[in-house]
Design an enzyme around this catalytic site. Sequence first.
Site, PDB file in Angstrom:
ATOM      1  N   ASP A 180      -7.170   4.423  -4.468  1.00 31.72           N
ATOM      2  CA  ASP A 180      -7.804   4.315  -3.150  1.00 31.72           C
ATOM      3  C   ASP A 180      -8.391   5.709  -2.906  1.00 31.72           C
ATOM      4  OD1 ASP A 180      -7.834   2.296  -0.656  1.00 31.72           O
ATOM      5  OD2 ASP A 180      -7.574   4.298   0.165  1.00 31.72           O
TER       6      ASP A 180
ATOM      7  N   LYS B  66       0.862  -1.192   0.000  1.00 37.45           N
ATOM      8  CA  LYS B  66       0.000   0.000   0.000  1.00 37.45           C
ATOM      9  C   LYS B  66       0.887   1.227   0.000  1.00 37.45           C
ATOM     10  CE  LYS B  66      -4.365   1.265   0.210  1.00 37.45           C
ATOM     11  NZ  LYS B  66      -5.579   0.524  -0.216  1.00 37.45           N
TER      12      LYS B  66
HETATM   13  P1  NDP Z   1     -12.919   8.052  -2.921  1.00 42.45           P
HETATM   14  O1  NDP Z   1     -11.828   9.008  -2.743  1.00 42.45           O
HETATM   15  O2  NDP Z   1     -13.481   7.822  -4.271  1.00 42.45           O
HETATM   16  O3  NDP Z   1     -14.127   8.415  -1.941  1.00 42.45           O
HETATM   17  C1  NDP Z   1     -13.935   8.492  -0.581  1.00 42.45           C
HETATM   18  C2  NDP Z   1     -15.210   8.957   0.067  1.00 42.45           C
HETATM   19  O4  NDP Z   1     -15.095   8.811   1.479  1.00 42.45           O
HETATM   20  C3  NDP Z   1     -15.512  10.425  -0.180  1.00 42.45           C
HETATM   21  O5  NDP Z   1     -16.884  10.614  -0.223  1.00 42.45           O
HETATM   22  C4  NDP Z   1     -14.884  11.096   1.033  1.00 42.45           C
HETATM   23  O6  NDP Z   1     -15.483  12.333   1.379  1.00 42.45           O
HETATM   24  C5  NDP Z   1     -15.175  10.077   2.107  1.00 42.45           C
HETATM   25  N1  NDP Z   1     -14.144  10.191   3.142  1.00 42.45           N
HETATM   26  C6  NDP Z   1     -12.813  10.028   3.000  1.00 42.45           C
HETATM   27  N2  NDP Z   1     -12.176  10.251   4.147  1.00 42.45           N
HETATM   28  C7  NDP Z   1     -13.132  10.588   5.012  1.00 42.45           C
HETATM   29  C8  NDP Z   1     -13.099  10.929   6.363  1.00 42.45           C
HETATM   30  N3  NDP Z   1     -11.937  10.963   7.055  1.00 42.45           N
HETATM   31  N4  NDP Z   1     -14.291  11.189   6.984  1.00 42.45           N
HETATM   32  C9  NDP Z   1     -15.459  11.132   6.287  1.00 42.45           C
HETATM   33  N5  NDP Z   1     -15.536  10.820   4.985  1.00 42.45           N
HETATM   34  C10 NDP Z   1     -14.399  10.553   4.377  1.00 42.45           C
HETATM   35  O7  NDP Z   1     -12.378   6.676  -2.298  1.00 42.45           O
HETATM   36  P2  NDP Z   1     -12.902   5.188  -2.544  1.00 42.45           P
HETATM   37  O8  NDP Z   1     -14.368   5.173  -2.770  1.00 42.45           O
HETATM   38  O9  NDP Z   1     -12.005   4.570  -3.534  1.00 42.45           O
HETATM   39  O10 NDP Z   1     -12.562   4.517  -1.132  1.00 42.45           O
HETATM   40  C11 NDP Z   1     -13.522   4.424  -0.078  1.00 42.45           C
HETATM   41  C12 NDP Z   1     -13.088   3.325   0.871  1.00 42.45           C
HETATM   42  O11 NDP Z   1     -13.039   2.073   0.177  1.00 42.45           O
HETATM   43  C13 NDP Z   1     -11.704   3.475   1.511  1.00 42.45           C
HETATM   44  O12 NDP Z   1     -11.720   2.933   2.807  1.00 42.45           O
HETATM   45  C14 NDP Z   1     -10.812   2.614   0.620  1.00 42.45           C
HETATM   46  O13 NDP Z   1      -9.654   2.203   1.301  1.00 42.45           O
HETATM   47  C15 NDP Z   1     -11.759   1.469   0.336  1.00 42.45           C
HETATM   48  N6  NDP Z   1     -11.456   0.648  -0.831  1.00 42.45           N
HETATM   49  C16 NDP Z   1     -11.357   1.192  -2.070  1.00 42.45           C
HETATM   50  C17 NDP Z   1     -11.105   0.383  -3.159  1.00 42.45           C
HETATM   51  C18 NDP Z   1     -11.061   0.924  -4.544  1.00 42.45           C
HETATM   52  O14 NDP Z   1     -10.944   0.108  -5.471  1.00 42.45           O
HETATM   53  N7  NDP Z   1     -11.176   2.220  -4.768  1.00 42.45           N
HETATM   54  C19 NDP Z   1     -10.892  -1.053  -3.008  1.00 42.45           C
HETATM   55  C20 NDP Z   1     -11.104  -1.544  -1.661  1.00 42.45           C
HETATM   56  C21 NDP Z   1     -11.350  -0.699  -0.631  1.00 42.45           C
HETATM   57  P3  NDP Z   1     -14.700  13.708   1.118  1.00 42.45           P
HETATM   58  O15 NDP Z   1     -14.882  13.978  -0.342  1.00 42.45           O
HETATM   59  O16 NDP Z   1     -15.371  14.696   2.009  1.00 42.45           O
HETATM   60  O17 NDP Z   1     -13.255  13.468   1.500  1.00 42.45           O
HETATM   61  O1  2IT Z   2      -7.942  -1.394  -0.666  1.00 42.16           O
HETATM   62  C1  2IT Z   2      -7.892  -1.895  -1.805  1.00 42.16           C
HETATM   63  O2  2IT Z   2      -8.014  -3.101  -1.995  1.00 42.16           O
HETATM   64  C2  2IT Z   2      -7.719  -0.983  -2.947  1.00 42.16           C
HETATM   65  N1  2IT Z   2      -7.674   0.227  -2.760  1.00 42.16           N
HETATM   66  C3  2IT Z   2      -7.569  -1.543  -4.336  1.00 42.16           C
HETATM   67  C4  2IT Z   2      -6.177  -2.072  -4.545  1.00 42.16           C
HETATM   68  C5  2IT Z   2      -5.856  -2.494  -5.945  1.00 42.16           C
HETATM   69  O3  2IT Z   2      -4.674  -2.813  -6.144  1.00 42.16           O
HETATM   70  O4  2IT Z   2      -6.721  -2.530  -6.827  1.00 42.16           O
END
Ligand code: NDP
Ligand code: 2IT
Length: 446
Positions: A166, A126
């Site tokens: 992420d 990561k």
């Molecule tokens: P994005 O950046 O697309 O969206 C994140 C969202 O979460 C935004 O709406 C953001 O709001 C909100 N957010 C972030 N930090 C905070 C905080 N401290 N408090 C409140 N709201 C918050 O990210 P993703 O959708 O990609 O990721 C969301 C989650 O999913 C994370 O935990 C990530 O690790 C996990 N994840 C993502 C994967 C992927 O493929 N993208 C895969 C597996 C897990 P704001 O705009 O106000 O910051």
């Molecule tokens: O938390 C996760 O699994 C991710 N943000 C996606 C990682 C990836 O390599 O696609």
Amino acid sequence: MSSYVERVYEHVVEKNESQPEFHQAVKEVLESLIPVFEKEPRFEKYKILERITEPERVIMFRVPWVNDNGDIQVNRGFRVQFNSAIGPYKGGLRFHPSVNLGIIKFLGFEQIFKNSLTGIAMGGGKGGSDFDPKGKSDNEVMRFCQSLMTELFRYVGGRIDVPAGDIGVGAREIGYLYGQWKKITQSYEPVLTGKSLEFGGSLIRPEATGYGSVYFALEMLKANNEEIKGKTCLVSGKGNVAQYTTEKCIELGAKVVTLSDSGGFIYDPEGITKEKLDYVFELENVRRGRIKEYAEEYGVDFYPGERPWKIKADIAFPSATQNEIDGKVAKILVDNGIIAVSEGANMPSTAEAIDIFHENKIMFGPGKAGNAGGVATSGLEMAQNFSFTSWNRNTVDKKLHDIMINIHKTAYNAAKDYGETGNYVLGANIAGFKKVANAMILQGHW
Ligand code: NDP
Ligand code: 2IT
């Protein structure tokens, strides 16, 4: 705790000061593994826990860049190459002001077991930066990404370490990072996933984490003679994972009534429709606006500074960030009749919250199982790139769905084998761990 687990955990806490999220992630995994060490003492003999909690490599570096006013800015970049026993390091990059070494280590540690569960040969890693993309121009984001890759390129590669998105890292950032990597190395390799379709991206990768989290929920519901159709769902976040979780729920006849960001949440009692979701896509991905605007656009309530969990519903999909559901909130969800929680985010529930879900027989899909569809489809993107081909939407979606069915089955069976049917935390941790631990033993003491 068993004496082995206790000893290692205390050592981890002592050695990794001020990294509470890392301690939390380690504790959850180690506690699940206690019955494994009782049955199979060789893991202790080979000091697997001591080794698996120590990253193979931590890279921390300066990321200088120039903003639109001509001022020099300095951020900190990270890449934690945690474990490569079963494949190249694989895991996303997070750009958020809260990023520090402990957060990247918690995410990298989770990634080891998550990637193992997918059945694809990927180790755990990561990275990220404390850079805040909010309010930055495209040119500023580009210059930052170029500077970050100017250092990171030394450590990554399609068969070495493959970053992806992420929080704060989506298609735009991946494009800029990839462009800089190519300029420096002059080669073609799947060094990043989550690429745009024009240069090697995979269909369904943007959708994969959200769709996968819903597919995992479907399996939990099926195992309990329930279905998703007609259920009311809470989704937190409004980013990549939240958007496609909502899309899949709508497609399957469920009603999603909330979305959120760090400013608060919206409650749409009529349910978010496909048209309203299109508005959210545009709001988040094009205009980079705030969820509050949804409330103004559709005349629904906005709760500033709050999270969605007080709204009565059947299923919760936490899809924003870590520790958004604590014990108090879990109690509210239970009192309101929630039947299932599928984690789209990484570690959104605290240990206390998970205990409350288990005590109340709530179906609970932990992030390393529930959100594994994202990284699994990254693995499918790499497979397509390495074979210079691309698969159609249905092919990738079917593979993703099969992987999620399989992860559910693996976690379910591992929990059952240890006499804890329905405990997906235990099942996912045990199954994810065993493959990596066995691979480490087979490869000797390194
Ligand atoms: P994005 O950046 O697309 O969206 C994140 C969202 O979460 C935004 O709406 C953001 O709001 C909100 N957010 C972030 N930090 C905070 C905080 N401290 N408090 C409140 N709201 C918050 O990210 P993703 O959708 O990609 O990721 C969301 C989650 O999913 C994370 O935990 C990530 O690790 C996990 N994840 C993502 C994967 C992927 O493929 N993208 C895969 C597996 C897990 P704001 O705009 O106000 O910051
Ligand atoms: O938390 C996760 O699994 C991710 N943000 C996606 C990682 C990836 O390599 O696609």
